[in-house]
Design a protein around this motif. Structure first.
Motif, PDB file in Angstrom:
ATOM      1  N   GLN A 174       0.797  -1.227   0.000  1.00 39.58           N
ATOM      2  CA  GLN A 174       0.000   0.000   0.000  1.00 39.58           C
ATOM      3  C   GLN A 174       0.831   1.280   0.000  1.00 39.58           C
ATOM      4  N   LEU A 175       2.147   1.168  -0.074  1.00 43.88           N
ATOM      5  CA  LEU A 175       2.966   2.375  -0.141  1.00 43.88           C
ATOM      6  C   LEU A 175       2.592   3.198  -1.374  1.00 43.88           C
ATOM      7  N   PRO A 176       2.586   4.518  -1.259  1.00 43.19           N
ATOM      8  CA  PRO A 176       2.212   5.343  -2.405  1.00 43.19           C
ATOM      9  C   PRO A 176       3.077   5.098  -3.646  1.00 43.19           C
ATOM     10  N   GLU A 177       4.355   4.768  -3.443  1.00 45.69           N
ATOM     11  CA  GLU A 177       5.254   4.560  -4.579  1.00 45.69           C
ATOM     12  C   GLU A 177       5.151   3.154  -5.158  1.00 45.69           C
ATOM     13  N   SER A 178       4.404   2.275  -4.494  1.00 43.12           N
ATOM     14  CA  SER A 178       4.319   0.879  -4.921  1.00 43.12           C
ATOM     15  C   SER A 178       3.239   0.681  -5.969  1.00 43.12           C
ATOM     16  N   ASN A 179       3.500  -0.243  -6.901  1.00 46.06           N
ATOM     17  CA  ASN A 179       2.469  -0.603  -7.884  1.00 46.06           C
ATOM     18  C   ASN A 179       1.505  -1.644  -7.332  1.00 46.06           C
ATOM     19  N   GLY A 180       1.683  -2.004  -6.060  1.00 46.08           N
ATOM     20  CA  GLY A 180       0.791  -2.958  -5.407  1.00 46.08           C
ATOM     21  C   GLY A 180       1.203  -4.402  -5.544  1.00 46.08           C
ATOM     22  N   ARG A 181       2.214  -4.667  -6.351  1.00 45.81           N
ATOM     23  CA  ARG A 181       2.670  -6.045  -6.543  1.00 45.81           C
ATOM     24  C   ARG A 181       3.928  -6.267  -5.712  1.00 45.81           C
ATOM     25  N   VAL A 182       3.840  -7.256  -4.829  1.00 40.10           N
ATOM     26  CA  VAL A 182       4.910  -7.500  -3.873  1.00 40.10           C
ATOM     27  C   VAL A 182       5.368  -8.946  -3.983  1.00 40.10           C
ATOM     28  N   GLY A 183       6.679  -9.130  -4.034  1.00 38.92           N
ATOM     29  CA  GLY A 183       7.276 -10.451  -3.972  1.00 38.92           C
ATOM     30  C   GLY A 183       7.996 -10.625  -2.649  1.00 38.92           C
ATOM     31  N   ALA A 184       8.420 -11.851  -2.369  1.00 42.76           N
ATOM     32  CA  ALA A 184       9.174 -12.140  -1.148  1.00 42.76           C
ATOM     33  C   ALA A 184      10.419 -12.929  -1.510  1.00 42.76           C
ATOM     34  N   ILE A 185      11.525 -12.560  -0.896  1.00 42.50           N
ATOM     35  CA  ILE A 185      12.761 -13.321  -1.028  1.00 42.50           C
ATOM     36  C   ILE A 185      13.299 -13.561   0.368  1.00 42.50           C
ATOM     37  N   GLY A 186      13.698 -14.793   0.646  1.00 44.64           N
ATOM     38  CA  GLY A 186      14.158 -15.109   1.988  1.00 44.64           C
ATOM     39  C   GLY A 186      15.254 -16.154   1.975  1.00 44.64           C
ATOM     40  N   PHE A 187      16.018 -16.176   3.040  1.00 38.63           N
ATOM     41  CA  PHE A 187      17.204 -17.010   3.123  1.00 38.63           C
ATOM     42  C   PHE A 187      17.164 -17.839   4.405  1.00 38.63           C
ATOM     43  N   CYS A 188      17.278 -19.156   4.272  1.00 36.89           N
ATOM     44  CA  CYS A 188      17.269 -20.058   5.424  1.00 36.89           C
ATOM     45  C   CYS A 188      15.925 -19.915   6.157  1.00 36.89           C
ATOM     46  N   TYR A 189      15.905 -19.386   7.375  1.00 37.96           N
ATOM     47  CA  TYR A 189      14.623 -19.119   8.043  1.00 37.96           C
ATOM     48  C   TYR A 189      13.727 -18.287   7.130  1.00 37.96           C
ATOM     49  N   GLY A 190      14.307 -17.295   6.484  1.00 39.23           N
ATOM     50  CA  GLY A 190      13.538 -16.460   5.568  1.00 39.23           C
ATOM     51  C   GLY A 190      13.035 -17.214   4.365  1.00 39.23           C
ATOM     52  N   GLY A 191      13.784 -18.233   3.930  1.00 36.87           N
ATOM     53  CA  GLY A 191      13.303 -19.084   2.844  1.00 36.87           C
ATOM     54  C   GLY A 191      12.101 -19.894   3.281  1.00 36.87           C
ATOM     55  N   SER A 192      12.174 -20.432   4.492  1.00 34.89           N
ATOM     56  CA  SER A 192      11.032 -21.182   5.032  1.00 34.89           C
ATOM     57  C   SER A 192       9.816 -20.276   5.170  1.00 34.89           C
ATOM     58  N   LEU A 193      10.056 -19.036   5.645  1.00 36.10           N
ATOM     59  CA  LEU A 193       8.943 -18.116   5.820  1.00 36.10           C
ATOM     60  C   LEU A 193       8.388 -17.671   4.471  1.00 36.10           C
ATOM     61  N   SER A 194       9.234 -17.547   3.456  1.00 40.57           N
ATOM     62  CA  SER A 194       8.746 -17.235   2.108  1.00 40.57           C
ATOM     63  C   SER A 194       7.806 -18.331   1.618  1.00 40.57           C
ATOM     64  N   ASN A 195       8.188 -19.579   1.842  1.00 41.25           N
ATOM     65  CA  ASN A 195       7.306 -20.694   1.482  1.00 41.25           C
ATOM     66  C   ASN A 195       5.990 -20.615   2.238  1.00 41.25           C
ATOM     67  N   LEU A 196       6.073 -20.306   3.523  1.00 39.02           N
ATOM     68  CA  LEU A 196       4.861 -20.238   4.339  1.00 39.02           C
ATOM     69  C   LEU A 196       3.964 -19.083   3.913  1.00 39.02           C
ATOM     70  N   LEU A 197       4.564 -17.915   3.659  1.00 38.68           N
ATOM     71  CA  LEU A 197       3.767 -16.764   3.251  1.00 38.68           C
ATOM     72  C   LEU A 197       3.047 -17.019   1.931  1.00 38.68           C
ATOM     73  N   ALA A 198       3.651 -17.822   1.073  1.00 40.12           N
ATOM     74  CA  ALA A 198       2.981 -18.160  -0.184  1.00 40.12           C
ATOM     75  C   ALA A 198       1.669 -18.891   0.071  1.00 40.12           C
ATOM     76  N   THR A 199       1.583 -19.613   1.179  1.00 37.84           N
ATOM     77  CA  THR A 199       0.328 -20.304   1.523  1.00 37.84           C
ATOM     78  C   THR A 199      -0.645 -19.379   2.245  1.00 37.84           C
ATOM     79  N   ARG A 200      -0.137 -18.241   2.772  1.00 37.66           N
ATOM     80  CA  ARG A 200      -0.953 -17.347   3.592  1.00 37.66           C
ATOM     81  C   ARG A 200      -1.462 -16.131   2.840  1.00 37.66           C
ATOM     82  N   LEU A 201      -0.782 -15.739   1.777  1.00 37.15           N
ATOM     83  CA  LEU A 201      -1.059 -14.459   1.126  1.00 37.15           C
ATOM     84  C   LEU A 201      -1.510 -14.684  -0.316  1.00 37.15           C
ATOM     85  N   PRO A 202      -2.797 -14.630  -0.574  1.00 39.34           N
ATOM     86  CA  PRO A 202      -3.290 -14.871  -1.940  1.00 39.34           C
ATOM     87  C   PRO A 202      -2.786 -13.845  -2.951  1.00 39.34           C
TER      88      PRO A 202
END
Length: 300
Positions: A174-202
């Motif tokens: 929702q940032l004013p400068e954002s086009n509304g499309r957001v990706g996630a990149i994560g490493f180790c714990y962040g990689g696991s959380l990226s996988n999890l967020l993919a199941t949580r965020l349509p």
């Protein structure tokens, strides 16, 4: 510019690297590592081995925080279902014209350390808005020491932490400068959380986990975003979760690409440690940026 570590993974006995991986992920403590690593230390003492494998942030910084091509600041995001607030590092290119896609940068199990801040700056220089939240916010934030950070991480209520990252995602979109499309990149714990967020965020537009464990398999059918998944070859702990995860993705008809990088160790993208593999990291990074360009700069 980054200076590669003086040592590479090939300089260490494989068992020493396995023990270090167990130490980093909290499966063994420092004393146990020192006790067991001695016979595999080679030219090092066990203490010297641990010191050599520990991240050296100053030597690997690629983009300075005051680089004139970016604007960086710390911000706090409201997280009513999490801990209340999450502090993070927001980085944008200067002179933004139009609206830019955004990338949520998710750290390893040590919080928002200097390496992850540098990763956020690298993402921003690819013409994205980057935001790297600090999961350790409720415990005072990243403490400036990797061992202390690891100990703090064990005290987090992970369901609340996950809600902090969900809140960060929605705030970023929702940032004013954002086009509304957001990706996630994560490493180790962040990689696991990226996988999890993919199941949580349509509305997650793309997910790029680096050597992250699989999410709950029963949640895989909920995934809407395309996935680009990076694995190290020598990473038994994480790789064990991949075959059933891949089968679940196939069964649910999900879009994914997966790459395993020959000869690499868990953490191969982290250029602050000897586990860094320059060739694999360069290739994986370019694939990741290309993937984000493909999926985040479109309107659908």
């Amino acid at each position: 510019m980054s200076n590669p570590p003086k040592h590479t993974a090939s300089d260490f006995h494989p068992e020493a690297l396995r023990l270090f991986d167990q130490f980093v992920h909290g499966d063994i403590d420092r004393r146990t590592f020192i006790s067991k690593a001695g016979r595999f230390a080679g030219a090092f003492t066990a203490v010297g081995l641990l010191e050599t494998l520990t991240p050296k942030f100053a030597y690997a910084q690629r983009i300075a925080g005051n680089d004139g091509r970016i604007q960086a600041q710390y911000v706090e995001v409201e997280s009513p279902k999490g801990y209340g607030k999450v502090r993070g590092y927001l980085v944008k290119p200067v002179n933004i014209t139009g609206k830019l896609p955004a990338v949520l940068v998710i750290h390893e199990n040590r919080g928002l350390n200097p390496h992850i801040e540098d990763i956020a700056r690298r993402v921003a220089l690819e013409n994205f808005i980057a935001f790297a939240p600090d999961a350790l916010t409720p415990l005072g934030g990243y403490p400036g020491d990797e061992d202390a950070a690891r100990e703090l991480f064990k005290k987090l209520d992970q369901p609340k932490t996950q809600e902090d990252f969900v809140a960060a995602f929605h705030w970023l979109a929702q940032l004013p400068e954002s086009n509304g499309r957001v990706g996630a990149i994560g490493f180790c714990y962040g990689g696991s959380l990226s996988n999890l967020l993919a199941t949580r965020l349509p509305t997650l537009a793309a997910a790029v986990p680096f050597y992250g464990s699989a999410p709950p398999l029963e949640a895989v059918p909920a995934i809407k975003s395309p996935l680009l998944i990076h694995f190290a070859e020598q990473d038994e702990r994480v790789n064990a979760s991949w075959p059933p995860y891949e089968q679940a993705l196939k069964s649910a008809g999900k879009a994914y690409q997966a790459y395993q990088y020959a000869g690499t160790q868990h953490g191969f993208n982290n250029d602050t440690t000897p586990r860094y593999d320059e060739a694999a990291a360069t290739l994986a990074w370019q694939r990741s940026i290309d993937f984000f360009n493909q999926h985040l700069r479109t309107s659908a």
